[in-house]
Design an enzyme around this catalytic site. Structure first.
Site, PDB file in Angstrom:
ATOM      1  CG  ASP A 164      52.336  41.618  43.534  1.00 18.48           C
ATOM      2  OD1 ASP A 164      51.414  42.301  43.058  1.00 18.48           O
ATOM      3  OD2 ASP A 164      52.358  40.368  43.497  1.00 18.48           O
ATOM      4  CG  ASP A 186      40.578  52.036  49.101  1.00 15.70           C
ATOM      5  OD1 ASP A 186      39.546  52.746  49.123  1.00 15.70           O
ATOM      6  OD2 ASP A 186      40.987  51.392  50.077  1.00 15.70           O
ATOM      7  NE  ARG A 233      56.081  27.768  44.041  1.00 16.48           N
ATOM      8  CZ  ARG A 233      54.799  27.455  43.848  1.00 16.48           C
ATOM      9  NH1 ARG A 233      54.239  26.533  44.604  1.00 16.48           N
ATOM     10  NH2 ARG A 233      54.088  28.048  42.913  1.00 16.48           N
ATOM     11  CE  LYS A 292      48.176  40.395  42.815  1.00 22.42           C
ATOM     12  NZ  LYS A 292      49.356  39.938  43.568  1.00 22.42           N
ATOM     13  CE  LYS A 336      55.414  38.266  43.332  1.00 20.14           C
ATOM     14  NZ  LYS A 336      54.261  38.324  44.236  1.00 20.14           N
ATOM     15  CB  THR A 387      45.516  33.546  37.580  1.00 16.02           C
ATOM     16  OG1 THR A 387      46.245  33.747  38.778  1.00 16.02           O
ATOM     17  CG2 THR A 387      46.224  34.193  36.427  1.00 16.02           C
TER      18      THR A 387
END
Ligand code: C5P
Length: 241
Positions: free
Chosen positions: A63, A68, A219, A65, A36, A127
């Site tokens: 990614d 517009d 991680r 996002k 990603k 989130t």
């Protein structure tokens, strides 16, 4: 809902500040097939990291996002399509016209470059937005889960391929959006890894059982003493016995 090979469903984020660190991470964990690229790395390194990943025969989740007006969304998605990326995120609240324009342009951009069209994935609600912020700051009079579902349904009507969601929402979205809707889930932790700052985690096996197609796991793999072994361990846990 899992892809056949578990290694194909695990997407590892390149959460690093520059292209050199990204290349080091990619080369350190050769078992990872799907990476990603997010805003920090893309803004610092530009699209060269996408070319590096393609040269190494890796799949790419871009990614960024996008959110517009339709013309600008279309331009960005057309350009993304040319790089041969596999998944691209856009914000569902950009609206029907922008989502449709984005989907069409991504397909056109990929075709013009002889690449497969990317799947556009909708971010329904971040989130970091809680119920209070949804109601008082954004003035949206819906429960969070209702709003997320409405945004997923809007994205589906616009012809997108799937949505990003918590594994805790996967079952509902799978039920409401059907078997072909792609669900990309961060917030995944093997039971042997620390949750860190993720609040509502689920194990990889439970997330896949809930309906996730792709798991974004960072991680627990990248910070492990032996990242390749950690990745392999998750794949093994996802392999039916
Ligand atoms: O290291 P960890 O597994 O927590 O990384 C999760 C990745 O998924 C990060 O790149 C994070 O920005 C991203 N993400 C997330 N939660 C969301 C959306 C994206 O953790 N709701």
């Amino acid at each position: 809902m899992a892809q056949r090979d578990p290694a194909e469903c695990i997407i590892v984020p390149l959460d690093v500040p520059d292209a050199e660190s990204a290349r080091r991470l990619i080369d350190d964990i050769p078992a990872v097939k799907f990476w990603k690229v997010g805003l920090e790395l893309f803004v610092s390194s530009g699209p060269e990291i996408l070319t590096d990943l393609k040269d190494r025969d890796k799949r790419i989740f871009l990614d960024l996002k996008f959110h517009d007006i339709p013309n600008t969304m279309a331009g960005a998605c057309r350009a993304a399509g040319r790089y041969g990326v596999d998944l691209v995120t856009v914000h569902a609240p950009a609206g029907m016209a922008a989502l449709q324009a984005a989907q069409q342009a991504a397909t056109e951009g990929a075709a013009a470059a002889g690449m497969a069209a990317p799947n556009l994935i909708a971010v329904t609600v971040l989130t970091s937005i809680d119920l209070r912020s949804l109601a008082f700051d954004l003035k949206i009079p819906l429960e969070l889960s209702d709003y997320a579902l409405q945004m997923a349904l809007l994205s589906q009507q616009a012809g997108l391929a799937g949505s990003v969601c918590s594994p805790h929402e996967a079952e509902l979205l799978r039920r409401c959006c059907g078997p072909d809707w792609l669900l990309v889930c961060p917030g995944v932790r093997p039971d042997w890894a620390q949750a860190g700052d993720q609040r509502r985690v689920m194990t990889p096996g439970a997330a896949i059982a809930a309906g996730a197609n792709y798991l974004v796991i960072g991680r627990p793999i990248t910070q492990a003493d032996e990242p390749n072994a950690a990745f392999q361990r998750i794949c093994d846990e996802l392999t039916p016995t």
